[in-house]
Motif scaffolding. Structure first.
Motif, PDB file in Angstrom:
ATOM      1  N   LEU A   4      18.151   0.683  16.165  1.00  0.00           N
ATOM      2  CA  LEU A   4      17.147   0.022  17.012  1.00  0.00           C
ATOM      3  C   LEU A   4      16.676  -1.299  16.399  1.00  0.00           C
ATOM      4  N   TYR A  35      12.934   9.398  20.228  1.00  0.00           N
ATOM      5  CA  TYR A  35      12.641   8.340  19.233  1.00  0.00           C
ATOM      6  C   TYR A  35      12.209   7.054  19.923  1.00  0.00           C
ATOM      7  N   LEU A  36      12.764   6.797  21.119  1.00  0.00           N
ATOM      8  CA  LEU A  36      12.332   5.610  21.871  1.00  0.00           C
ATOM      9  C   LEU A  36      10.886   5.784  22.352  1.00  0.00           C
ATOM     10  N   TRP A  84       7.633   7.434  13.949  1.00  0.00           N
ATOM     11  CA  TRP A  84       8.598   7.162  12.862  1.00  0.00           C
ATOM     12  C   TRP A  84       8.352   5.812  12.206  1.00  0.00           C
ATOM     13  N   LYS A  85       7.743   4.867  12.949  1.00  0.00           N
ATOM     14  CA  LYS A  85       7.465   3.560  12.314  1.00  0.00           C
ATOM     15  C   LYS A  85       6.436   3.709  11.203  1.00  0.00           C
ATOM     16  N   ASN A 115       8.565   7.685  20.997  1.00  0.00           N
ATOM     17  CA  ASN A 115       7.597   8.008  19.931  1.00  0.00           C
ATOM     18  C   ASN A 115       7.730   7.078  18.730  1.00  0.00           C
ATOM     19  N   GLU A 116       7.877   5.803  19.023  1.00  0.00           N
ATOM     20  CA  GLU A 116       8.057   4.814  17.956  1.00  0.00           C
ATOM     21  C   GLU A 116       6.962   4.853  16.892  1.00  0.00           C
ATOM     22  N   SER A 174      16.902   4.928  14.047  1.00  0.00           N
ATOM     23  CA  SER A 174      15.858   3.950  13.714  1.00  0.00           C
ATOM     24  C   SER A 174      16.474   2.638  13.221  1.00  0.00           C
TER      25      SER A 174
END
Ligand code: NAD
Ligand code: TDX
Length: 339
Positions: free
Chosen positions: A202, A313-314, A320-321, A316-317, A199
């Motif tokens: 990115l 993670y890309l 985690w955001k 499902n932003e 995270s």
């Protein structure tokens, strides 16, 4: 079968809920979770749409809540994932680790004794064995390795393991324990090494590596952990401990550099910060017992698993955001500023 999964709104517990719903649609899963900072009900959105899944918000250390649920549900199997799980937080404030990880385990086992279960399963960790030296790559943790803990977290997990074995011997409770190495994969809370580095990379933010980044962890893709637990609760022997790991040892620096390479980011983002107090040097699991007795083998190598994880993670932003925008900001400030 009616299965209680505690801590199912957290990282491994949620992956286990989905593993069970997919592979054993005939079973019913009840999730008991306190929804602490690490629990996220959003993670269970898809499970909540299924008739054979129930979510209950509650604390495993709350006797009234736990006993009421056991009386209502008459569980066949209990799988206890619920825990305070972050070593750094245990250095900051050990109290809640003792309450959840030890008293919570006792409370669940007392209910299991009173209402009867076919199996009480404790999800434990390789951290109960302490650490191995870097200059002895021939050494691995076996189930016979003595308990030798370093952090309040690992001491609380080891205490729980001892209690589980005591309940088996003293009260005849049918128990099993699995001790797994570091997991990674979808729904991993971004305070832990891999999701934190993904995270932050990115966002082109600095990547805080503790000490020299030489510490070694044995990484297991979370689905492989789930398949191992599934085997142990269904086919494992009562009273047994099984180590779970896949011989995927990497230094922290190797892990961080691999993530940067996959994302096409520069290594200049790496920042060396003050080491974690009591930092364990190397964890490495010998999984021979679970392989020989139950035929378990991991399916995902680290190179495949880390690519899949970065992609998750890309893709499902928002998941985690949402976390990064909440209380997490205060946590990062507290834990890393001036370090
Ligand atoms: P996590 O921190 O992501 O999730 C823990 C979950 O437990 C959260 O949903 C939280 O809300 C819930 N919880 C916490 N306290 C509770 C309480 N008192 N009552 C009910 N629910 C409560 O943890 P994780 O990484 O998914 O780890 C799950 C288990 O696996 C833990 O027991 C941990 O010790 C063990 N483990 C983790 C790893 C790893 O690499 N993450 C490796 C080996 C073993
Ligand atoms: O910012 C960081 N920088 C860093 O260098 C963080 C968060 C970690 N690290 C290092 C510390 C460890 O050597 O990376 C390694 C992994 O750290 P964590 O992700 O915090 O995991 P670890 O302490 O190894 O514990 C994990 O594996 C065993 C889980 O969190 C435990 O719940 C499990 O029992």
């Amino acid at each position: 079968m009616n299965i209680l999964v505690t801590g199912g709104a957290g990282f491994i517990g949620a992956n286990f809920v989905y593993y069970e719903l997919k592979n054993h649609p005939e079973d019913r899963i009840v999730c008991l979770d306190k929804l602490t900072y690490a629990g996220n009900l959003q993670t269970l959105d898809e499970a909540l749409k299924q008739d054979n899944f129930r979510f209950v918000k509650g604390d495993i250390a709350d006797r009234e809540c736990v006993f009421k649920l056991f009386e209502e549900e008459k569980f066949d199997i209990v799988v206890n994932f619920a825990a305070e799980s972050h070593v750094d937080r245990s250095v900051e404030d050990p109290g809640i680790f003792l309450k959840t990880n030890i008293i919570g385990t006792q409370t669940l086992m007392d209910a299991a004794r009173k209402f009867g279960v076919r199996r009480y399963h404790q999800v434990s960790t390789d951290e109960v064995y302490g650490d191995l030296p870097l200059d002895r790559p021939d050494l691995f943790f076996t189930e016979e390795t003595p308990i030798h803990t370093s952090s309040p977290y690992s001491a609380s997990k080891a205490s729980a393991d001892l209690l589980v074995m005591a309940y088996a011997r003293t009260f005849g409770l049918p128990v099993s324990i699995t001790r797994c190495s570091n997991n990674y994969g979808p729904y991993h809370f971004p305070e832990k090494l891999i999701p934190l580095m993904i995270s932050r990379a990115l966002a082109d933010e600095s990547l805080p590596v503790y000490g020299k980044g030489e510490n070694v962890r044995d990484w297991l893709y979370v689905e492989d952990h789930c398949s191992a637990i599934d085997l142990v609760i269904r086919k494992g022997k009562d009273g047994e401990i099984y180590n779970i790991g896949g011989h995927n040892e990497r230094t922290n620096l190797q892990v961080v550099k691999t993530i940067l390479k996959i994302l096409g980011k520069d290594e200049s983002l790496i920042t060396y910060v003050t080491d974690r107090p009591g930092h364990d040097m190397r964890y490495a699991i010998d999984p021979t017992k679970i392989h020989n007795e139950l035929g378990w083998l991991p399916e995902t190598t680290f190179d495949e698993g880390i690519k899949k994880t970065v992609q998750w993670y890309l893709d499902n932003e928002p998941w985690w955001k949402n976390i990064l925008e909440g209380d997490y900001q205060n946590y990062f400030e507290r834990m890393y500023s001036g370090r």
